[in-house]
Design an enzyme around this catalytic site. Structure first.
Site, PDB file in Angstrom:
ATOM      1  N   GLY A  27       0.857  -1.132  -0.192  1.00 28.38           N
ATOM      2  CA  GLY A  27       0.087  -0.037  -0.038  1.00 28.38           C
ATOM      3  C   GLY A  27       0.793   1.288   0.067  1.00 28.38           C
ATOM      4  N   ASN A  54       1.767   3.086  -2.664  1.00 27.94           N
ATOM      5  CA  ASN A  54       1.303   4.030  -3.726  1.00 27.94           C
ATOM      6  C   ASN A  54       0.148   4.614  -3.095  1.00 27.94           C
ATOM      7  OD1 ASN A  54       2.993   4.172  -6.209  1.00 27.94           O
ATOM      8  ND2 ASN A  54       2.869   1.875  -5.750  1.00 27.94           N
ATOM      9  N   HIS A  90       1.955   0.530 -13.191  1.00 27.26           N
ATOM     10  CA  HIS A  90       2.451  -0.824 -13.450  1.00 27.26           C
ATOM     11  C   HIS A  90       3.964  -0.559 -13.373  1.00 27.26           C
ATOM     12  CE1 HIS A  90       3.163  -4.723 -15.222  1.00 27.26           C
ATOM     13  NE2 HIS A  90       4.062  -4.346 -15.984  1.00 27.26           N
ATOM     14  N   SER A 115       4.653   2.811 -15.495  1.00 29.01           N
ATOM     15  CA  SER A 115       3.720   3.425 -16.033  1.00 29.01           C
ATOM     16  C   SER A 115       2.431   3.566 -15.462  1.00 29.01           C
ATOM     17  CB  SER A 115       3.583   2.607 -17.484  1.00 29.01           C
ATOM     18  OG  SER A 115       4.399   2.274 -18.117  1.00 29.01           O
ATOM     19  N   ASN A 125      -4.411   2.351 -13.455  1.00 29.53           N
ATOM     20  CA  ASN A 125      -3.622   1.343 -12.860  1.00 29.53           C
ATOM     21  C   ASN A 125      -1.961   1.925 -12.908  1.00 29.53           C
ATOM     22  OD1 ASN A 125      -2.696  -1.307 -11.823  1.00 29.53           O
ATOM     23  ND2 ASN A 125      -2.249  -1.843 -13.884  1.00 29.53           N
ATOM     24  N   MET A 180      -3.618  -7.070  -7.163  1.00 28.02           N
ATOM     25  CA  MET A 180      -3.192  -8.142  -7.944  1.00 28.02           C
ATOM     26  C   MET A 180      -4.115  -9.450  -8.181  1.00 28.02           C
ATOM     27  SD  MET A 180      -0.079  -7.412  -7.479  1.00 28.02           S
ATOM     28  CE  MET A 180       0.927  -8.883  -8.119  1.00 28.02           C
ATOM     29  N   ARG A 181      -5.359  -8.723  -8.734  1.00 27.90           N
ATOM     30  CA  ARG A 181      -6.309  -9.527  -9.344  1.00 27.90           C
ATOM     31  C   ARG A 181      -6.424  -9.018 -10.671  1.00 27.90           C
ATOM     32  NH1 ARG A 181      -6.457 -13.921  -6.562  1.00 27.90           N
ATOM     33  NH2 ARG A 181      -8.519 -14.410  -7.616  1.00 27.90           N
ATOM     34  N   ASP A 215      -2.726  -4.876 -19.070  1.00 28.94           N
ATOM     35  CA  ASP A 215      -1.598  -3.596 -18.931  1.00 28.94           C
ATOM     36  C   ASP A 215      -1.456  -3.084 -20.254  1.00 28.94           C
ATOM     37  OD1 ASP A 215      -0.975  -4.327 -16.204  1.00 28.94           O
ATOM     38  OD2 ASP A 215       0.482  -5.892 -16.676  1.00 28.94           O
TER      39      ASP A 215
HETATM   40  C1  GRF Z   1       3.667  -1.307  -7.688  1.00 22.51           C
HETATM   41  O1  GRF Z   1       4.952  -1.549  -7.942  1.00 22.51           O
HETATM   42  C2  GRF Z   1       2.787  -1.302  -8.619  1.00 22.51           C
HETATM   43  O2  GRF Z   1       3.327  -0.724  -9.661  1.00 22.51           O
HETATM   44  C3  GRF Z   1       2.278  -2.816  -8.889  1.00 22.51           C
HETATM   45  O3  GRF Z   1       2.062  -3.255  -7.583  1.00 22.51           O
HETATM   46  C4  GRF Z   1       3.006  -2.368  -6.727  1.00 22.51           C
HETATM   47  C5  GRF Z   1       2.378  -2.077  -5.668  1.00 22.51           C
HETATM   48  O4  GRF Z   1       3.131  -1.457  -4.510  1.00 22.51           O
HETATM   49  N1  GRF Z   1       1.155  -2.491  -9.455  1.00 22.51           N
HETATM   50  P1  GRF Z   1       2.700  -1.087  -3.075  1.00 22.51           P
HETATM   51  O5  GRF Z   1       1.678  -1.874  -2.455  1.00 22.51           O
HETATM   52  O6  GRF Z   1       2.114   0.364  -3.771  1.00 22.51           O
HETATM   53  O7  GRF Z   1       3.787  -0.532  -2.231  1.00 22.51           O
END
Ligand code: GRF
Length: 208
Positions: A28, A30, A125, A152, A123, A106-107, A161
């Site tokens: 989490g 991000n 990535h 991205s 999203n 992650m789904r 993606d």
């Molecule tokens: C990130 O690297 C994002 O690009 C990918 O999953 C990761 C999530 O990281 N989709 P966090 O849980 O936000 O630390």
């Protein structure tokens, strides 16, 4: 409490904050970067709700600490992908969410969510798309031996993606980088890029 959590509150630019819903499965970081950007006044938004699919995950703990409402929709309970996505849409609609951000979800998502938030599902990535789609973009970049990778931000379409790219940042792969060091560098860029890309898109979402 995150800034602008009161819908009647206006941000420093005088705009009504964009009502965001966030989806996360893991750490989490991000998600927290979005909260920090809102608090700093660089993202004209409010996070109405975080949805996690893994009870007790880092994102959920961060939401508790940050005072952001969090709902758990466990994919082990909502077993069909459509069922999980319909629950997500219902949750976001109840919270009057305008734009949904997948911040480490992650789904695989289905048309139920993609069409429910068409052109409003974002999203992040960990690669320079269209390279290294799918799982473990960092590991794929290391295995390929590229000297530059990155992250991205893109709109989500039915192609994994593969939706329109909103913003990208490059990250050098240095001699001796391993999964942990490269992942840390990519995350640092993600935390800057994701709020920036969302904020830049607000005028377009406001029009449509
Ligand atoms: C990130 O690297 C994002 O690009 C990918 O999953 C990761 C999530 O990281 N989709 P966090 O849980 O936000 O630390």
């Amino acid at each position: 409490m995150p800034a602008f959590s009161d819908p009647s509150q206006q941000n420093p630019t005088g705009q009504t904050p964009l009502r965001i819903g966030v989806m996360a499965s893991g750490n989490g970081s991000n998600f927290e970067a979005l909260v920090q950007a809102i608090d700093a006044g660089t993202l004209a938004a409010e996070i109405r709700i975080l949805v996690v699919n893994n009870p007790g995950c880092g994102a959920q703990l961060r939401a508790e600490r940050l005072g952001v409402p969090c709902t758990v929709l466990d994919h082990r309970v909502l077993k069909e992908r459509d069922q999980l996505d319909q629950a997500l849409v219902n949750c976001f609609r109840s919270a009057a969410v305008e734009v949904v951000v997948m911040a480490g979800w992650m789904r695989i998502v289905t048309p139920v969510l993609i069409n429910g938030y068409a052109d409003r599902l974002v999203n992040i990535h960990p690669s320079l798309l269209p390279s290294f789609k799918g799982l473990d973009g960092i590991g794929q970049a290391l295995a390929a031996g590229v000297k530059i990778t990155g992250c991205s931000v893109h709109l989500v379409t039915a192609e994994l993606d593969g939706g329109p790219i909103l913003a990208q940042a490059a990250v050098p792969v240095d001699e001796g980088d391993d999964h942990a060091t490269l992942s840390e560098k990519v995350h640092r860029e993600e935390h800057r890029l994701l709020p920036e890309a969302i904020n830049a898109r607000i005028p377009i979402w406001r029009q449509g």
